[in-house]
Design a protein around this motif. Structure first.
Motif, PDB file in Angstrom:
ATOM      1  N   GLN A  30     -37.736 -24.574  27.413  1.00 41.26           N
ATOM      2  CA  GLN A  30     -36.834 -23.596  28.019  1.00 41.26           C
ATOM      3  C   GLN A  30     -37.328 -22.159  27.782  1.00 41.26           C
ATOM      4  O   GLN A  30     -37.108 -21.280  28.610  1.00 41.26           O
ATOM      5  CB  GLN A  30     -35.426 -23.748  27.440  1.00 41.26           C
ATOM      6  CG  GLN A  30     -34.765 -25.049  27.813  1.00 41.26           C
ATOM      7  CD  GLN A  30     -33.460 -25.264  27.065  1.00 41.26           C
ATOM      8  OE1 GLN A  30     -33.041 -24.414  26.289  1.00 41.26           O
ATOM      9  NE2 GLN A  30     -32.819 -26.406  27.289  1.00 41.26           N
ATOM     10  N   ALA A  31     -37.998 -21.927  26.677  1.00 42.94           N
ATOM     11  CA  ALA A  31     -38.419 -20.572  26.324  1.00 42.94           C
ATOM     12  C   ALA A  31     -39.590 -20.092  27.189  1.00 42.94           C
ATOM     13  O   ALA A  31     -39.682 -18.906  27.501  1.00 42.94           O
ATOM     14  CB  ALA A  31     -38.808 -20.509  24.848  1.00 42.94           C
ATOM     15  N   PRO A  33     -40.418 -20.650  30.499  1.00 41.58           N
ATOM     16  CA  PRO A  33     -40.008 -20.014  31.763  1.00 41.58           C
ATOM     17  C   PRO A  33     -39.217 -18.720  31.542  1.00 41.58           C
ATOM     18  O   PRO A  33     -39.361 -17.755  32.296  1.00 41.58           O
ATOM     19  CB  PRO A  33     -39.134 -21.059  32.454  1.00 41.58           C
ATOM     20  CG  PRO A  33     -39.482 -22.355  31.814  1.00 41.58           C
ATOM     21  CD  PRO A  33     -39.928 -22.018  30.418  1.00 41.58           C
ATOM     22  N   ALA A  34     -38.409 -18.682  30.479  1.00 46.49           N
ATOM     23  CA  ALA A  34     -37.645 -17.471  30.205  1.00 46.49           C
ATOM     24  C   ALA A  34     -38.598 -16.327  29.858  1.00 46.49           C
ATOM     25  O   ALA A  34     -38.390 -15.181  30.281  1.00 46.49           O
ATOM     26  CB  ALA A  34     -36.662 -17.715  29.061  1.00 46.49           C
ATOM     27  N   GLY A  35     -39.649 -16.609  29.124  1.00 49.39           N
ATOM     28  CA  GLY A  35     -40.646 -15.590  28.793  1.00 49.39           C
ATOM     29  C   GLY A  35     -41.375 -15.095  30.031  1.00 49.39           C
ATOM     30  O   GLY A  35     -41.645 -13.900  30.176  1.00 49.39           O
ATOM     31  N   LYS A  36     -41.699 -16.029  30.927  1.00 50.40           N
ATOM     32  CA  LYS A  36     -42.363 -15.624  32.172  1.00 50.40           C
ATOM     33  C   LYS A  36     -41.453 -14.724  33.005  1.00 50.40           C
ATOM     34  O   LYS A  36     -41.902 -13.724  33.574  1.00 50.40           O
ATOM     35  CB  LYS A  36     -42.780 -16.857  32.974  1.00 50.40           C
ATOM     36  CG  LYS A  36     -43.938 -17.597  32.367  1.00 50.40           C
ATOM     37  CD  LYS A  36     -44.319 -18.810  33.206  1.00 50.40           C
ATOM     38  CE  LYS A  36     -45.480 -19.568  32.588  1.00 50.40           C
ATOM     39  NZ  LYS A  36     -45.839 -20.759  33.359  1.00 50.40           N
ATOM     40  N   ARG A  37     -40.166 -15.086  33.084  1.00 50.64           N
ATOM     41  CA  ARG A  37     -39.224 -14.249  33.828  1.00 50.64           C
ATOM     42  C   ARG A  37     -39.101 -12.872  33.187  1.00 50.64           C
ATOM     43  O   ARG A  37     -39.055 -11.851  33.882  1.00 50.64           O
ATOM     44  CB  ARG A  37     -37.850 -14.918  33.913  1.00 50.64           C
ATOM     45  CG  ARG A  37     -37.768 -16.048  34.908  1.00 50.64           C
ATOM     46  CD  ARG A  37     -36.331 -16.502  35.110  1.00 50.64           C
ATOM     47  NE  ARG A  37     -35.665 -16.909  33.888  1.00 50.64           N
ATOM     48  CZ  ARG A  37     -35.706 -18.131  33.347  1.00 50.64           C
ATOM     49  NH1 ARG A  37     -36.418 -19.076  33.944  1.00 50.64           N
ATOM     50  NH2 ARG A  37     -35.065 -18.404  32.245  1.00 50.64           N
ATOM     51  N   ALA A  38     -39.086 -12.828  31.880  1.00 52.74           N
ATOM     52  CA  ALA A  38     -38.975 -11.545  31.183  1.00 52.74           C
ATOM     53  C   ALA A  38     -40.214 -10.697  31.445  1.00 52.74           C
ATOM     54  O   ALA A  38     -40.114  -9.486  31.653  1.00 52.74           O
ATOM     55  CB  ALA A  38     -38.789 -11.770  29.683  1.00 52.74           C
ATOM     56  N   THR A  41     -40.002  -9.340  34.979  1.00 47.71           N
ATOM     57  CA  THR A  41     -39.008  -8.270  35.020  1.00 47.71           C
ATOM     58  C   THR A  41     -39.569  -6.988  34.394  1.00 47.71           C
ATOM     59  O   THR A  41     -39.350  -5.890  34.915  1.00 47.71           O
ATOM     60  CB  THR A  41     -37.730  -8.707  34.277  1.00 47.71           C
ATOM     61  OG1 THR A  41     -37.235  -9.899  34.897  1.00 47.71           O
ATOM     62  CG2 THR A  41     -36.668  -7.631  34.327  1.00 47.71           C
TER      63      THR A  41
END
Length: 127
Positions: A30-31, A33-38, A41
């Motif tokens: 889960q981390a 994809p969240a890192g890629k999105r961050a 952004t």
């Protein structure tokens, strides 16, 4: 298992370790994809910041260039006037004096110059 028992080889810890490992894999999954999105952004935020800075700076730079040119123009005119009135007559006198020194003394009053030898023919004219 007892709270005071610190032996890792005891029974019951193996299933607990496997569950922790599975949970860590799930959290990592889960981390990422969240890192890629961050990161995406953050890049978008930087791009917007650069665009905002450009929009803010452009009119200020244009105004500064205009002001500098407005300040410099009359000073350049003054410098041109000073050269015309001080340096130009001196340069003109020096050129006239040089012309007098260069002018040959044997020019006849007829305006025809006599040559003692013909000048060499340029290589492009030779046959």
């Amino acid at each position: 298992m007892s709270l005071t028992n610190t032996d890792p080889t005891t029974e019951g810890t193996a299933p607990l370790g496997a569950r922790a490992m599975d949970r860590a894999r799930d959290v990592a999954a889960q981390a990422i994809p969240a890192g890629k999105r961050a990161g995406t952004t953050a890049v978008q935020g930087v791009r917007q910041g650069v665009q905002d800075a450009k929009e803010w700076a452009t009119p200020r730079i244009e105004q500064a260039v205009y002001d500098a040119r407005e300040w410099a123009a009359p000073r350049i005119d003054d410098a041109a006037d000073a050269v015309t009135t001080t340096v130009a007559p001196k340069v003109s006198s020096a050129l006239h004096a040089t012309a007098e020194q260069v002018r040959p003394a044997d020019i006849e009053k007829t305006g025809v110059r006599h040559r003692t030898a013909s000048p060499p023919t340029p290589p492009s004219v030779r046959r």
